[in-house]
Design a protein around this motif. Sequence first.
Motif, PDB file in Angstrom:
ATOM      1  N   ASN A 175       1.095  -0.871  -0.157  1.00 38.31           N
ATOM      2  CA  ASN A 175      -0.260   0.220   0.156  1.00 38.31           C
ATOM      3  C   ASN A 175       1.050   1.306   0.081  1.00 38.31           C
ATOM      4  O   ASN A 175       0.481   2.308   0.356  1.00 38.31           O
ATOM      5  CB  ASN A 175      -1.009   0.262   1.154  1.00 38.31           C
ATOM      6  N   LEU A 222       3.220   2.811  -2.252  1.00 37.35           N
ATOM      7  CA  LEU A 222       3.134   3.555  -3.737  1.00 37.35           C
ATOM      8  C   LEU A 222       1.849   4.157  -4.015  1.00 37.35           C
ATOM      9  O   LEU A 222       2.232   5.074  -3.558  1.00 37.35           O
ATOM     10  CB  LEU A 222       3.116   2.683  -4.092  1.00 37.35           C
ATOM     11  N   PRO A 223       0.801   3.450  -4.034  1.00 35.94           N
ATOM     12  CA  PRO A 223      -0.634   4.067  -4.162  1.00 35.94           C
ATOM     13  C   PRO A 223      -1.064   4.976  -2.503  1.00 35.94           C
ATOM     14  O   PRO A 223      -1.285   6.237  -2.954  1.00 35.94           O
ATOM     15  CB  PRO A 223      -1.893   2.839  -4.004  1.00 35.94           C
ATOM     16  N   ALA A 233       1.900   6.987  -1.046  1.00 39.90           N
ATOM     17  CA  ALA A 233       2.402   7.918  -1.730  1.00 39.90           C
ATOM     18  C   ALA A 233       1.961   8.766  -2.801  1.00 39.90           C
ATOM     19  O   ALA A 233       2.019  10.180  -2.821  1.00 39.90           O
ATOM     20  CB  ALA A 233       3.895   7.818  -1.842  1.00 39.90           C
ATOM     21  N   VAL A 234       1.465   7.951  -3.987  1.00 36.02           N
ATOM     22  CA  VAL A 234       1.086   8.919  -4.883  1.00 36.02           C
ATOM     23  C   VAL A 234      -0.421  10.126  -4.173  1.00 36.02           C
ATOM     24  O   VAL A 234      -0.773  10.691  -4.944  1.00 36.02           O
ATOM     25  CB  VAL A 234       0.321   7.390  -6.173  1.00 36.02           C
ATOM     26  N   ILE A 235      -1.562   8.820  -3.638  1.00 35.55           N
ATOM     27  CA  ILE A 235      -2.656  10.034  -2.804  1.00 35.55           C
ATOM     28  C   ILE A 235      -2.003  10.947  -2.531  1.00 35.55           C
ATOM     29  O   ILE A 235      -2.090  12.558  -2.587  1.00 35.55           O
ATOM     30  CB  ILE A 235      -3.299   9.369  -2.023  1.00 35.55           C
ATOM     31  N   THR A 236      -1.301  11.212  -1.111  1.00 38.16           N
ATOM     32  CA  THR A 236      -0.011  11.655  -1.060  1.00 38.16           C
ATOM     33  C   THR A 236       0.179  13.753  -1.869  1.00 38.16           C
ATOM     34  O   THR A 236       0.133  14.474  -1.435  1.00 38.16           O
ATOM     35  CB  THR A 236       0.674  11.364  -0.253  1.00 38.16           C
ATOM     36  N   LEU A 237       0.579  12.441  -2.755  1.00 37.27           N
ATOM     37  CA  LEU A 237       1.650  13.693  -3.214  1.00 37.27           C
ATOM     38  C   LEU A 237       0.557  14.039  -4.398  1.00 37.27           C
ATOM     39  O   LEU A 237       0.572  15.875  -4.571  1.00 37.27           O
ATOM     40  CB  LEU A 237       2.268  12.984  -4.700  1.00 37.27           C
ATOM     41  N   ALA A 238      -0.772  13.596  -4.327  1.00 39.63           N
ATOM     42  CA  ALA A 238      -1.662  14.139  -5.563  1.00 39.63           C
ATOM     43  C   ALA A 238      -2.320  15.407  -4.358  1.00 39.63           C
ATOM     44  O   ALA A 238      -3.185  16.389  -5.048  1.00 39.63           O
ATOM     45  CB  ALA A 238      -2.207  13.637  -5.454  1.00 39.63           C
TER      46      ALA A 238
END
Length: 335
Positions: A32, A34-35, A37-42
Motif C-alpha cells: 500500500n 506506493l498508492p 504515496a501517490v495519493i499524498t503527492l496528489a
Amino acid sequence: MSMTQPAGVAEHRPGPAARRRGWLAGNGFGANILPLAVITLAVALFLALTRENFATGSNISSILFGVSIEFLAIIGFTYVMVMREIDLSVGSVFALTGMLTGALLVADWPFWPAALVALVVAAAIGFVNGFLVVRFQINSLMLTIGTMLLVRGLANVLANALGGQTYPRAFRQFARTDLFDIRITIVVMVAAVVAAWWFQRRMGLFRKMCFIGENPRSAVVHGIRVGRIKIAAFVASAVTAGIAGIFTASRITHADNQMGMGLEFVMVTAAIIGGASLYGGKGDLRGSALGLLLLALVLNGMIMYDIEPVFQQFVIGALLIATVAFDTLVNRRTK
C-alpha cells in the motif's frame, strides 16, 4: 501466561518460520506504500496549484515539523497495533511527559536528568499497561481508556500547578534544534523510516510480532515469548509518545492542558491509513508516516481554504470512522 515451549514442538519450528516469511510475501507487505504515496503527492500538488501560500518554504517546513513530532509518537503505537492491541493512552502520556519535563526544569533541574525522569515515568506507565494486558488478559482498548483518563488527570494537575509559567529559554529552543539547517525531528523521522524498512524486512522480531497478531495462541505454542514482546511494545509506545511530548512542550513553551488531546485518534487513523489493522498481523511504520503526512496536508488545506478550525475535529472523526469501517470489512473475514 506461560512462555514455556511445550515438549515435542521443536520439530515444527520451520513451519511457523516459513509462515511468518510467507506473511511478508503473501499479504502484500508494503504493497500500500506506493498508492498511499501517490495519493499524498496528489493532495500536495492540488493544494500547491490552487493555493499560492501552500508551497512556500515556511508552510512546508511547518507541516513537516509538526508531522515529524507526531511521527515520534506513532512509532511504538504502530507496533502495538501489529500485535492486535491498542494504546489509547498515548495522548495523555505525551502530555504528562512533556509537562513533567517542563515542571522539573522550572524547578531548576538540568535538562537531561529532567527528561530522563519523565521518560522513566512514561516507561512505567507503558509497562503497567502491557503487564495488565498480558498477565490478566484485560482488553487493551478498555484498559488504556482508563489509563488515558488517569494520566490525563495527572497532566492537568501539573498544568494547574505550573499556572501558565513559561519554560526556561534553553528548553524552548530544544525543539528548534537544527541539523544541517533542518529541524532535528525531521532528520530523525527520515532516519527512523529507513530503519523501519530494514527492521520490517530483515528482523525476525518483526515477523514474530506479526505472527502474534495473526494467532497469539499458536505463537505461544511455537515458543515465541508473546508476553515479553507485548510488554516491550507497550513500553515503546509510551516512551516514543513521551519523547514526542517533550519536543511538543518545548515547541509550545508553556504548560497547556489541551496538549495531546485527541492525539490517540489521529494515531489510529494514520496507522490504519498506513496499512495497520485493528485485527493485528500487519502494520508498516512507513505507511504510518505517510498517513500522518496525508492528514496534515488535509488539515493544512482546510486552513488554506479558510474552513473553520473547529471543523477539523469533524474531519478527523469522519476519517476515523471510514478507516475503521474499511479495516473491519477487509480484515474481519480473514480472522
